[in-house]
Write a protein that holds these residues in place. Structure first.
Motif, mmCIF file in Angstrom:
data_model
loop_
_atom_site.group_PDB
_atom_site.id
_atom_site.type_symbol
_atom_site.label_atom_id
_atom_site.label_comp_id
_atom_site.label_asym_id
_atom_site.label_seq_id
_atom_site.Cartn_x
_atom_site.Cartn_y
_atom_site.Cartn_z
ATOM 1 N N ASN A 147 17.189 0.183 -3.976
ATOM 2 C CA ASN A 147 16.571 -1.248 -3.955
ATOM 3 C C ASN A 147 17.215 -2.206 -3.235
ATOM 4 O O ASN A 147 16.575 -2.843 -2.552
ATOM 5 N N LYS A 148 18.918 -2.207 -3.232
ATOM 6 C CA LYS A 148 19.268 -2.987 -2.520
ATOM 7 C C LYS A 148 19.459 -2.793 -0.926
ATOM 8 O O LYS A 148 19.725 -3.864 -0.151
ATOM 9 N N ASN A 149 19.265 -1.734 -0.457
ATOM 10 C CA ASN A 149 19.572 -1.330 0.854
ATOM 11 C C ASN A 149 18.262 -0.656 1.282
ATOM 12 O O ASN A 149 18.513 0.152 2.625
ATOM 13 N N VAL A 150 16.974 -0.767 0.951
ATOM 14 C CA VAL A 150 15.950 -0.145 1.260
ATOM 15 C C VAL A 150 15.465 -0.311 2.887
ATOM 16 O O VAL A 150 15.260 0.726 3.407
ATOM 17 N N GLU A 151 15.677 -1.543 3.591
ATOM 18 C CA GLU A 151 15.147 -1.493 4.581
ATOM 19 C C GLU A 151 16.232 -0.719 5.747
ATOM 20 O O GLU A 151 16.000 -0.058 6.817
ATOM 21 N N GLU A 152 17.480 -1.119 5.389
ATOM 22 C CA GLU A 152 18.758 -0.248 6.238
ATOM 23 C C GLU A 152 18.366 1.194 6.122
ATOM 24 O O GLU A 152 18.608 1.977 6.918
ATOM 25 N N ILE A 153 18.302 1.761 4.788
ATOM 26 C CA ILE A 153 17.904 3.265 4.727
ATOM 27 C C ILE A 153 16.714 3.816 5.369
ATOM 28 O O ILE A 153 16.522 4.763 6.111
ATOM 29 N N ILE A 154 15.457 3.081 5.258
ATOM 30 C CA ILE A 154 14.224 3.339 5.852
ATOM 31 C C ILE A 154 14.410 3.447 7.541
ATOM 32 O O ILE A 154 13.875 4.491 8.313
ATOM 33 N N MET A 155 15.105 2.313 7.863
ATOM 34 C CA MET A 155 15.412 2.266 9.351
ATOM 35 C C MET A 155 16.242 3.055 9.900
ATOM 36 O O MET A 155 16.623 3.221 11.108
ATOM 37 N N GLY A 156 17.152 4.000 9.066
ATOM 38 C CA GLY A 156 18.240 4.714 9.420
ATOM 39 C C GLY A 156 19.297 4.141 9.946
ATOM 40 O O GLY A 156 20.103 4.614 10.964
ATOM 41 N N ILE A 157 19.710 2.724 9.579
ATOM 42 C CA ILE A 157 20.745 2.083 10.137
ATOM 43 C C ILE A 157 21.956 2.509 9.224
ATOM 44 O O ILE A 157 22.147 2.440 8.077
ATOM 45 N N LYS A 158 22.839 2.928 9.798
ATOM 46 C CA LYS A 158 24.344 3.270 9.137
ATOM 47 C C LYS A 158 25.329 1.971 9.168
ATOM 48 O O LYS A 158 25.483 1.456 10.148
ATOM 49 N N SER A 159 25.915 1.901 7.956
ATOM 50 C CA SER A 159 26.633 0.752 7.891
ATOM 51 C C SER A 159 28.161 1.257 8.655
ATOM 52 O O SER A 159 28.604 2.362 8.646
ATOM 53 N N ASP A 160 28.943 0.234 9.120
ATOM 54 C CA ASP A 160 29.955 0.433 9.561
ATOM 55 C C ASP A 160 30.957 0.575 8.637
ATOM 56 O O ASP A 160 32.339 1.388 8.635
ATOM 57 N N LYS A 161 30.924 0.249 7.281
ATOM 58 C CA LYS A 161 31.799 0.143 6.407
ATOM 59 C C LYS A 161 31.778 1.488 5.555
ATOM 60 O O LYS A 161 30.752 2.208 5.624
ATOM 61 N N LYS A 162 32.748 2.218 5.176
ATOM 62 C CA LYS A 162 32.883 3.523 4.517
ATOM 63 C C LYS A 162 32.318 3.025 3.131
ATOM 64 O O LYS A 162 32.583 2.253 2.433
ATOM 65 N N GLN A 163 31.383 4.041 2.779
ATOM 66 C CA GLN A 163 30.910 3.984 1.297
ATOM 67 C C GLN A 163 31.988 4.350 0.350
ATOM 68 O O GLN A 163 32.465 5.228 0.323
ATOM 69 N N ARG A 164 32.094 3.177 -0.657
ATOM 70 C CA ARG A 164 32.985 3.407 -1.579
ATOM 71 C C ARG A 164 32.543 4.444 -2.634
ATOM 72 O O ARG A 164 31.255 4.653 -2.789
ATOM 73 N N MET A 165 33.276 5.129 -3.383
ATOM 74 C CA MET A 165 32.769 5.979 -4.519
ATOM 75 C C MET A 165 32.432 5.371 -5.581
ATOM 76 O O MET A 165 33.004 4.305 -6.240
ATOM 77 N N LEU A 166 31.176 5.601 -6.054
ATOM 78 C CA LEU A 166 30.308 4.904 -7.099
ATOM 79 C C LEU A 166 30.923 5.866 -8.379
ATOM 80 O O LEU A 166 31.140 6.899 -8.316
ATOM 81 N N SER A 167 30.846 5.145 -9.477
ATOM 82 C CA SER A 167 31.101 5.548 -10.709
ATOM 83 C C SER A 167 30.100 5.289 -12.003
ATOM 84 O O SER A 167 29.569 4.160 -11.798
ATOM 85 N N THR A 168 29.941 6.332 -12.719
ATOM 86 C CA THR A 168 29.037 5.866 -13.840
ATOM 87 C C THR A 168 29.761 5.376 -14.984
ATOM 88 O O THR A 168 29.240 5.244 -16.086
#
Length: 132
Positions: free
Chosen positions: A102-123
């Motif tokens: 939901n927060k990144n829908v446009e970037e995901i659909i357009m295939g835009i890769k972030s320059d920042k490393k994705q942090r480990m998410l936790s539940t």
């Protein structure tokens, strides 16, 4: 939308849809999200949300696939993605995936890769720090 049983409206599902895939590190696991969507003049309409984790057919993988089917049904019945994301807590994997999409829908659909490393998410709602 089409009219079905007792006037319940549901989006018509085309034979073929555009799709995109994204991965997130959650609880030291690589979680894969696949979204099928329609793109038109009114914008992007997600219609199916699939979540997978390895090993396939493990208990958690089956639960994630079942949760994805429920999310898909909600989207097909016109539920708003933002409202679904707000309803799902982030203390579970499906909630993390829907919120991230939901927060990144446009970037995901357009295939835009972030320059920042994705942090480990936790539940874990009591985690004092997120792993980098």
């Amino acid at each position: 939308m089409t009219l079905q049983d007792d006037k319940i409206m549901r989006h018509e599902i085309p034979n073929r849809m555009m799709s995109t895939t994204f991965t997130l590190p959650i609880d030291n696991r690589k979680v894969i999200g696949i979204v099928n969507y329609n793109a038109g003049a009114e914008g992007i309409t997600p219609l199916a949300f699939w979540v997978k984790i390895k090993p396939t057919d493990s208990y958690i993988d089956r639960e994630l696939r079942a949760s994805g089917k429920l999310i898909s049904r909600c989207l097909q019945h016109g539920e708003d993605l933002k409202e679904l994301a707000e309803t799902l807590s982030q203390d579970n994997i499906i909630g993390q995936m829907v919120n991230y999409f939901n927060k990144n829908v446009e970037e995901i659909i357009m295939g835009i890769k972030s320059d920042k490393k994705q942090r480990m998410l936790s539940t874990d709602p009591y985690a004092s720090q997120m792993k980098e």
